[in-house]
Write a protein that holds these residues in place. Structure first.
Motif, mmCIF file in Angstrom:
data_model
loop_
_atom_site.group_PDB
_atom_site.id
_atom_site.type_symbol
_atom_site.label_atom_id
_atom_site.label_comp_id
_atom_site.label_asym_id
_atom_site.label_seq_id
_atom_site.Cartn_x
_atom_site.Cartn_y
_atom_site.Cartn_z
ATOM 1 N N MET A 183 0.966 -1.354 0.057
ATOM 2 C CA MET A 183 -0.043 -0.016 -0.039
ATOM 3 C C MET A 183 0.878 1.000 0.048
ATOM 4 N N THR A 184 1.982 1.114 0.891
ATOM 5 C CA THR A 184 2.908 2.589 0.905
ATOM 6 C C THR A 184 3.514 2.418 -0.319
ATOM 7 N N ALA A 185 4.160 1.466 -0.980
ATOM 8 C CA ALA A 185 5.274 1.374 -1.895
ATOM 9 C C ALA A 185 4.415 1.676 -3.381
ATOM 10 N N ALA A 186 3.210 1.507 -3.516
ATOM 11 C CA ALA A 186 2.450 1.759 -4.773
ATOM 12 C C ALA A 186 2.277 3.202 -4.852
ATOM 13 N N ASN A 187 2.242 3.695 -3.925
ATOM 14 C CA ASN A 187 2.033 5.478 -3.943
ATOM 15 C C ASN A 187 0.914 5.817 -4.806
ATOM 16 N N LEU A 188 -0.252 5.222 -4.243
ATOM 17 C CA LEU A 188 -1.498 5.609 -4.937
ATOM 18 C C LEU A 188 -2.328 6.719 -4.413
ATOM 19 N N GLY A 189 -1.947 7.464 -3.848
ATOM 20 C CA GLY A 189 -2.380 8.726 -3.331
ATOM 21 C C GLY A 189 -2.382 8.679 -1.814
ATOM 22 N N ALA A 190 -2.657 9.883 -1.151
ATOM 23 C CA ALA A 190 -2.506 9.817 0.347
ATOM 24 C C ALA A 190 -3.420 8.919 0.992
ATOM 25 N N ARG A 191 -4.620 8.730 0.690
ATOM 26 C CA ARG A 191 -5.325 7.640 1.591
ATOM 27 C C ARG A 191 -4.906 6.408 1.509
ATOM 28 N N VAL A 192 -4.344 5.849 0.542
ATOM 29 C CA VAL A 192 -4.008 4.632 0.372
ATOM 30 C C VAL A 192 -2.682 4.422 1.170
ATOM 31 N N THR A 193 -1.798 5.539 0.905
ATOM 32 C CA THR A 193 -0.552 5.553 1.755
ATOM 33 C C THR A 193 -0.807 5.493 3.234
ATOM 34 N N GLY A 194 -1.843 6.502 3.493
ATOM 35 C CA GLY A 194 -1.998 6.572 4.938
ATOM 36 C C GLY A 194 -2.602 5.406 5.625
ATOM 37 N N TRP A 195 -3.551 4.674 5.044
ATOM 38 C CA TRP A 195 -4.036 3.351 5.566
ATOM 39 C C TRP A 195 -3.073 2.310 5.259
ATOM 40 N N GLY A 196 -2.156 2.494 4.385
ATOM 41 C CA GLY A 196 -1.016 1.353 4.727
ATOM 42 C C GLY A 196 -0.260 1.779 6.052
ATOM 43 N N PHE A 197 -0.214 2.836 6.289
ATOM 44 C CA PHE A 197 0.522 3.320 7.957
ATOM 45 C C PHE A 197 -0.279 2.563 8.998
ATOM 46 N N VAL A 198 -1.625 2.575 8.544
ATOM 47 C CA VAL A 198 -2.541 2.132 9.725
ATOM 48 C C VAL A 198 -2.127 0.647 9.810
#
Length: 176
Positions: free
Chosen positions: A6-21
């Motif tokens: 989720m974070t590596a794909a860099n698909l936008g702030a929401r996806v990256t943020g939820w990856g950190f969750v």
């Protein structure tokens, strides 16, 4: 693994943020294992990772998401008003590039802007297969592209585009 994708794909702030969750949930679980099993190194490492992940959540689901939402709201409002239609500068990266017949050419990866005038000098266009396999980058002068809301239209023949010299990785020209 899911959070990493989720974070590596860099698909936008929401996806990256939820990856950190997801990362945070994992680090809390591992910290709990470390605490209950007496593994202080595992506990310490995952307490630190939890703090790092919380910064990621704040940055991507807080600040960056707010920036993206602001840009998208301006873009949507401009389409409904008499003001010129807008798109975000960060939206250029990933924007489809098509020829005048609407056939796909590639995607924009970067816009180079002149400091003094603030005008776009050239756009770097990537062509290739999925995942960047056999990718080639070419600099296309600004006057050879028409900016649309959701795409860039190449105003040169495909043969002329293909004749542009591919850029070397990390060695782009000072001008188109």
């Amino acid at each position: 693994m899911i959070a990493a994708m989720m974070t590596a794909a860099n698909l936008g702030a929401r996806v990256t943020g939820w990856g950190f969750v997801v990362f945070t949930i994992g680090s809390i679980c591992w910290a709990t294992v470390g605490l209950t099993s007496g593994q202080t190194n595992l506990l310490a490492t995952n307490v630190f990772l939890t703090l790092v992940n919380l910064v990621g959540i704040w940055r991507w689901l807080g600040r960056q998401r707010g920036y993206e939402d602001g840009g998208q709201s301006a873009k949507a409002a401009s389409r409904k008003s008499s003001a010129p239609t807008l798109f975000t500068a960060t939206g250029i990266a990933g924007m489809a590039v098509v020829d005048t017949n609407e056939s796909p050419v590639g995607k924009a990866v970067e816009a180079l802007i002149e400091c003094e005038s603030g005008t776009v000098s050239y756009i770097v266009v990537a062509t290739g297969k999925i995942g960047g396999i056999d990718e080639q980058l070419r600099s296309v002068p600004r006057d050879c592209l028409t900016f649309g809301c959701d795409k860039l239209v190449l105003e040169m023949s495909r043969a002329a585009f293909d004749a542009l010299l591919p850029l070397e990785t990390g060695d782009w020209p000072a001008a188109a």
